[in-house]
Motif scaffolding. Sequence first.
Motif, PDB file in Angstrom:
ATOM      1  N   ILE A 144       2.612  -8.556 -23.151  1.00 50.89           N
ATOM      2  CA  ILE A 144       1.880  -9.819 -23.137  1.00 50.89           C
ATOM      3  C   ILE A 144       0.440  -9.559 -23.561  1.00 50.89           C
ATOM      4  CG2 ILE A 144       1.053 -11.709 -21.676  1.00 50.89           C
ATOM      5  CD1 ILE A 144       3.541 -11.366 -19.984  1.00 50.89           C
ATOM      6  N   THR A 145      -0.059 -10.366 -24.475  1.00 52.05           N
ATOM      7  CA  THR A 145      -1.448 -10.292 -24.918  1.00 52.05           C
ATOM      8  C   THR A 145      -2.020 -11.697 -25.006  1.00 52.05           C
ATOM      9  OG1 THR A 145      -0.700 -10.277 -27.219  1.00 52.05           O
ATOM     10  CG2 THR A 145      -1.184  -8.139 -26.210  1.00 52.05           C
ATOM     11  N   ALA A 146      -3.359 -11.780 -25.032  1.00 55.03           N
ATOM     12  CA  ALA A 146      -4.071 -13.049 -25.206  1.00 55.03           C
ATOM     13  C   ALA A 146      -5.052 -12.873 -26.354  1.00 55.03           C
ATOM     14  CB  ALA A 146      -4.790 -13.445 -23.932  1.00 55.03           C
ATOM     15  N   ALA A 147      -5.095 -13.842 -27.270  1.00 51.78           N
ATOM     16  CA  ALA A 147      -5.980 -13.736 -28.450  1.00 51.78           C
ATOM     17  C   ALA A 147      -6.759 -15.031 -28.615  1.00 51.78           C
ATOM     18  CB  ALA A 147      -5.162 -13.449 -29.705  1.00 51.78           C
ATOM     19  N   MET A 148      -8.031 -14.885 -29.054  1.00 50.60           N
ATOM     20  CA  MET A 148      -8.835 -16.079 -29.329  1.00 50.60           C
ATOM     21  C   MET A 148      -8.291 -16.782 -30.566  1.00 50.60           C
ATOM     22  SD  MET A 148     -12.773 -15.076 -28.536  1.00 50.60           S
ATOM     23  CE  MET A 148     -13.363 -14.973 -26.845  1.00 50.60           C
ATOM     24  N   VAL A 149      -8.347 -18.107 -30.536  1.00 50.07           N
ATOM     25  CA  VAL A 149      -7.807 -18.900 -31.644  1.00 50.07           C
ATOM     26  C   VAL A 149      -8.716 -18.835 -32.870  1.00 50.07           C
ATOM     27  CG1 VAL A 149      -7.184 -21.228 -32.393  1.00 50.07           C
ATOM     28  CG2 VAL A 149      -6.534 -20.424 -30.101  1.00 50.07           C
ATOM     29  N   HIS A 150     -10.033 -18.929 -32.646  1.00 49.99           N
ATOM     30  CA  HIS A 150     -10.970 -19.033 -33.773  1.00 49.99           C
ATOM     31  C   HIS A 150     -11.708 -17.734 -34.036  1.00 49.99           C
ATOM     32  CE1 HIS A 150     -10.073 -23.248 -33.672  1.00 49.99           C
ATOM     33  NE2 HIS A 150     -10.597 -23.398 -32.440  1.00 49.99           N
ATOM     34  N   ARG A 151     -11.390 -16.680 -33.289  1.00 50.77           N
ATOM     35  CA  ARG A 151     -12.068 -15.402 -33.471  1.00 50.77           C
ATOM     36  C   ARG A 151     -11.027 -14.286 -33.518  1.00 50.77           C
ATOM     37  NH1 ARG A 151     -17.694 -16.210 -31.741  1.00 50.77           N
ATOM     38  NH2 ARG A 151     -17.872 -18.279 -30.784  1.00 50.77           N
ATOM     39  N   SER A 152     -11.485 -13.086 -33.722  1.00 50.44           N
ATOM     40  CA  SER A 152     -10.563 -11.958 -33.895  1.00 50.44           C
ATOM     41  C   SER A 152     -10.300 -11.189 -32.603  1.00 50.44           C
ATOM     42  CB  SER A 152     -11.125 -10.987 -34.949  1.00 50.44           C
ATOM     43  OG  SER A 152     -12.407 -10.493 -34.529  1.00 50.44           O
ATOM     44  N   GLN A 153     -10.971 -11.564 -31.526  1.00 50.76           N
ATOM     45  CA  GLN A 153     -10.821 -10.793 -30.289  1.00 50.76           C
ATOM     46  C   GLN A 153      -9.413 -10.957 -29.694  1.00 50.76           C
ATOM     47  OE1 GLN A 153     -13.604 -12.258 -31.147  1.00 50.76           O
ATOM     48  NE2 GLN A 153     -15.055 -10.547 -31.057  1.00 50.76           N
ATOM     49  N   VAL A 154      -8.839  -9.807 -29.243  1.00 49.28           N
ATOM     50  CA  VAL A 154      -7.515  -9.769 -28.613  1.00 49.28           C
ATOM     51  C   VAL A 154      -7.610  -8.912 -27.349  1.00 49.28           C
ATOM     52  CG1 VAL A 154      -5.074  -9.164 -28.875  1.00 49.28           C
ATOM     53  CG2 VAL A 154      -6.376  -9.993 -30.843  1.00 49.28           C
ATOM     54  N   SER A 155      -6.919  -9.331 -26.306  1.00 55.69           N
ATOM     55  CA  SER A 155      -6.979  -8.593 -25.044  1.00 55.69           C
ATOM     56  C   SER A 155      -6.165  -7.310 -25.106  1.00 55.69           C
ATOM     57  CB  SER A 155      -6.428  -9.459 -23.913  1.00 55.69           C
ATOM     58  OG  SER A 155      -5.021  -9.586 -24.055  1.00 55.69           O
ATOM     59  N   GLN A 156      -6.393  -6.453 -24.119  1.00 56.32           N
ATOM     60  CA  GLN A 156      -5.520  -5.305 -23.935  1.00 56.32           C
ATOM     61  C   GLN A 156      -4.138  -5.802 -23.485  1.00 56.32           C
ATOM     62  OE1 GLN A 156      -6.063  -1.945 -24.419  1.00 56.32           O
ATOM     63  NE2 GLN A 156      -7.970  -2.612 -25.424  1.00 56.32           N
ATOM     64  N   PRO A 157      -3.066  -5.178 -23.942  1.00 56.55           N
ATOM     65  CA  PRO A 157      -1.720  -5.665 -23.575  1.00 56.55           C
ATOM     66  C   PRO A 157      -1.364  -5.335 -22.123  1.00 56.55           C
ATOM     67  CG  PRO A 157      -1.543  -3.666 -24.884  1.00 56.55           C
ATOM     68  CD  PRO A 157      -3.018  -4.034 -24.878  1.00 56.55           C
ATOM     69  N   VAL A 158      -0.470  -6.148 -21.570  1.00 54.70           N
ATOM     70  CA  VAL A 158       0.073  -5.938 -20.224  1.00 54.70           C
ATOM     71  C   VAL A 158       1.604  -5.891 -20.352  1.00 54.70           C
ATOM     72  CG1 VAL A 158       0.436  -6.964 -17.949  1.00 54.70           C
ATOM     73  CG2 VAL A 158      -1.832  -7.013 -18.996  1.00 54.70           C
ATOM     74  N   THR A 159       2.236  -4.939 -19.646  1.00 53.22           N
ATOM     75  CA  THR A 159       3.689  -4.792 -19.711  1.00 53.22           C
ATOM     76  C   THR A 159       4.338  -5.456 -18.500  1.00 53.22           C
ATOM     77  OG1 THR A 159       3.510  -2.712 -20.908  1.00 53.22           O
ATOM     78  CG2 THR A 159       5.610  -3.162 -19.816  1.00 53.22           C
ATOM     79  N   VAL A 160       5.349  -6.273 -18.740  1.00 49.41           N
ATOM     80  CA  VAL A 160       6.118  -6.925 -17.671  1.00 49.41           C
ATOM     81  C   VAL A 160       7.588  -6.562 -17.861  1.00 49.41           C
ATOM     82  CG1 VAL A 160       6.829  -9.107 -16.651  1.00 49.41           C
ATOM     83  CG2 VAL A 160       4.489  -8.839 -17.465  1.00 49.41           C
ATOM     84  N   VAL A 161       8.191  -5.982 -16.811  1.00 43.69           N
ATOM     85  CA  VAL A 161       9.604  -5.607 -16.837  1.00 43.69           C
ATOM     86  C   VAL A 161      10.355  -6.555 -15.905  1.00 43.69           C
ATOM     87  CG1 VAL A 161      11.295  -3.807 -16.409  1.00 43.69           C
ATOM     88  CG2 VAL A 161       9.013  -3.210 -17.282  1.00 43.69           C
ATOM     89  N   VAL A 162      11.308  -7.300 -16.453  1.00 41.42           N
ATOM     90  CA  VAL A 162      12.114  -8.237 -15.669  1.00 41.42           C
ATOM     91  C   VAL A 162      13.522  -7.660 -15.573  1.00 41.42           C
ATOM     92  CG1 VAL A 162      12.936 -10.603 -15.423  1.00 41.42           C
ATOM     93  CG2 VAL A 162      10.722 -10.160 -16.519  1.00 41.42           C
ATOM     94  N   GLU A 163      13.923  -7.257 -14.364  1.00 39.49           N
ATOM     95  CA  GLU A 163      15.218  -6.608 -14.159  1.00 39.49           C
ATOM     96  C   GLU A 163      16.273  -7.621 -13.766  1.00 39.49           C
ATOM     97  OE1 GLU A 163      14.597  -3.661 -11.228  1.00 39.49           O
ATOM     98  OE2 GLU A 163      13.160  -2.497 -12.409  1.00 39.49           O
ATOM     99  N   ASP A 164      17.494  -7.399 -14.257  1.00 40.43           N
ATOM    100  CA  ASP A 164      18.639  -8.239 -13.859  1.00 40.43           C
ATOM    101  C   ASP A 164      18.986  -7.945 -12.431  1.00 40.43           C
ATOM    102  OD1 ASP A 164      19.339  -9.897 -16.009  1.00 40.43           O
ATOM    103  OD2 ASP A 164      20.000  -8.136 -17.119  1.00 40.43           O
TER     104      ASP A 164
END
Length: 788
Positions: free
Chosen positions: A768-788
């Motif tokens: 999962i990441t978050a990015a600005m719409v009108h700029r180039s900045q992007v967040s550091q990614p976060v990992t989410v593991v969803v187990e059955d």
Amino acid sequence: MSSSRTRWRRAAALVGVLVAAGAWFVSRLQDGLLAYEPSRLVLDRRGAYLGEVPGAGEELGYWPVPYVLPERIVQATLVTEDRHFYEHPGVYLPSVGRALKQNVRNLRVISGASTLAMQVARMQTPGERNLVHKAREAVEALLLVHRHGHEKVLRQYLAIAPYGNRVHGVVRAARLYFDKPVEDVSWAQAAFLAGLPQLPGRMNPYDAEGLRRALKRSHRILRALHEQGAISREELDRALDADLGLVPRPQRMPEALHAVLEWSALARTRSQPISTATLDLEIQSKVAHILRRNLARWDGAGAGNTAGLVVDTETGDVLAYVGSRDFFSEEHRGAIDFVKQRRSPGSTLKPFLYGLALEKGSVTAATELADTPMDMRTENGRAYVPENVSHSFLGPMLLRESLGNSRNIPALRVLQEVGVEPALRFLEKGGVARISYEPDRYGLGLAVGNLHVTMEELSELYLVLAHEGETRSLRRFVDEPVKPSRRLMTREAAQLVRHILADPLARRPTFPAGSALDYPYAVAVKTGTSQGYRDAWAVAFSDRLLVAVWVGNHDWRRMNGLGGLMGAAGAVHEILDAVMPGWRPYRPVLDSFPPPAGATAIDVCPLSGRLAGPECPHRKSEWFVAGTAPTKACPFHARVRLDRRNGLLAGATCAERDVVTRVMLALPEEYEQWARRQHLDIAPLRESPLCPSHPEELEPKVAIREPKGTVRLLYDPDTPASASTLRLTADVTPSTEPIVWLVDGVPVATVTYPHEFRWSVRPGQHTITAAMVHRSQVSQPVTVVVED
């Protein structure tokens, strides 16, 4: 000469055989007075029949005879069975001679000439009725009298003789037929009892013909007593005309069959033949009918069974014990005793977690607790996203209202403060058995019911609150000593929890006014609903009674939205109203539970729990024990400087012409999302980018605030997609900049301030990441593991 020796040898051999046979015969004789396991009779606290555990050979009785033999019983028995009892050594020879003559003449046993001692011998070593066995009885009778004396032999007869209906012994017979001690029987009753052992099967008092025969024989015995001079003519006439006083055959109450099994099992371990239970069958009947009536109301909601306990809070006496709706119901497994079954208690353990936090001193009744979404992380790294039963949130709540409204999220926060292991140790000391200390076995789920308990254990825990922090064990027999109490919680903490549970205003708005939780007298009450509506609970106690009720199904089937309030609280209220007026009526009913001794009432802000300030529109009074009163003023209501151009906080560089001052809710950041959903006018958390206090800090950036690190979730396919979500939030500078949320590089939502989104989880590993719409900045990614 040789023939003479042969005859002597044969005679010697014959003598030897006879001696050996005699020795063998004597070795097999019974010269002791045998002891038989007695039955155990259980009566309710008013003396009504509850049940009886059979003794030897599944028979009833074999109870010891009183130290002083009852004179009427003795005389009636001897005139019936053995008028010369004290005159012979166990065998009465004149009677033996007459009987022998009759038996030889008829070549079979016509008359036994049995003395009372011979009857004891026959009852102790029963066998075929023939001359050999008769001879054995005679020898054993002689041995019994010689070894033990007449009185002990008489006692043995009165203790083991059959009196019909599986009863052995005159003491139990007097209780069965006349419901009185054997010492208190009249002449008519003594004669009636004395006649039964001769033909107990043909003189059954519960059969019309048998009763007629028994009465006829008792009249003969009374006349014999008069002829012997034991009673006067006046006493004879009075006894012949007297009402016998025969009581009906005792019947077990159908509504108390689980109680019969419970108390009968306990009675087996007691030495005395008669035990008086704490149970009150009048209350038992009322409670059983109320529970069945309550269950009938919710039959359409899938409720199949119910159970209940009523306890005297002062002594711990169990007054009513209903194990199921109907013991004989096969469909609902009525034979299962749900008082003893381990079930999820739902929220009913919450008061003890709050009590531990109050005892620890980390909170007060006015401590602010956040009822907002939270992501809980377990010890093994998995995440847990809890919900309230109502699937809604109430924002900032004071501890009193959090407990009164039974909110899940605040309870989890309290458990975080208390600690799972200390809470488990407390519950174990309070009587909860089979607790596992395996790491992460319960976790914070302990606050919402994943530790299963029995109704008995739950009742003993609530007795701790009723006794202001001290234990009170359940008691089953009125002569059972009250176990010494132990302090489990400070008096002040227990008193405060009790005060909260009895406060109807603390339950608003979740539980409306006029519900089954509101009482006209002091009652502390708590409901519980397990996950999936499998269990509905309510526990309540007044100044004299505690009532616990459970509703559910034997196979853990879900009910149709039936929780503790609707399913169980109404029955608890009805039971208390039915039983309270007759229980210790001499004591005035308590109108309300007092606050903790020495506590002080102080006005606080109902939102923050701090001292109410001049900007607070409302205030409430709360009780504080010494040293816990708040000292700071409420920060939630403040005069806020705003940039009139965009409504954000006015920074230090804002010109006064662009600033407006308003009294607003200045809530912490964790309440921002909740407040906006409630359409509350709250103070913004971000400064206006048009006049920031530190312009140099406005360099564009985006960082994920939630979730943090690597998150592991368990995916439940039975949970609706709308409820299987993960909250995503980001810190964005400048705050007016929109961002796009990306999952595995795919955009899932574009959001503006406050930059939040709830993503519907799906199995697998995701970035999962978050990015600005009108700029180039992007967040550091976060990992989410969803187990059955």
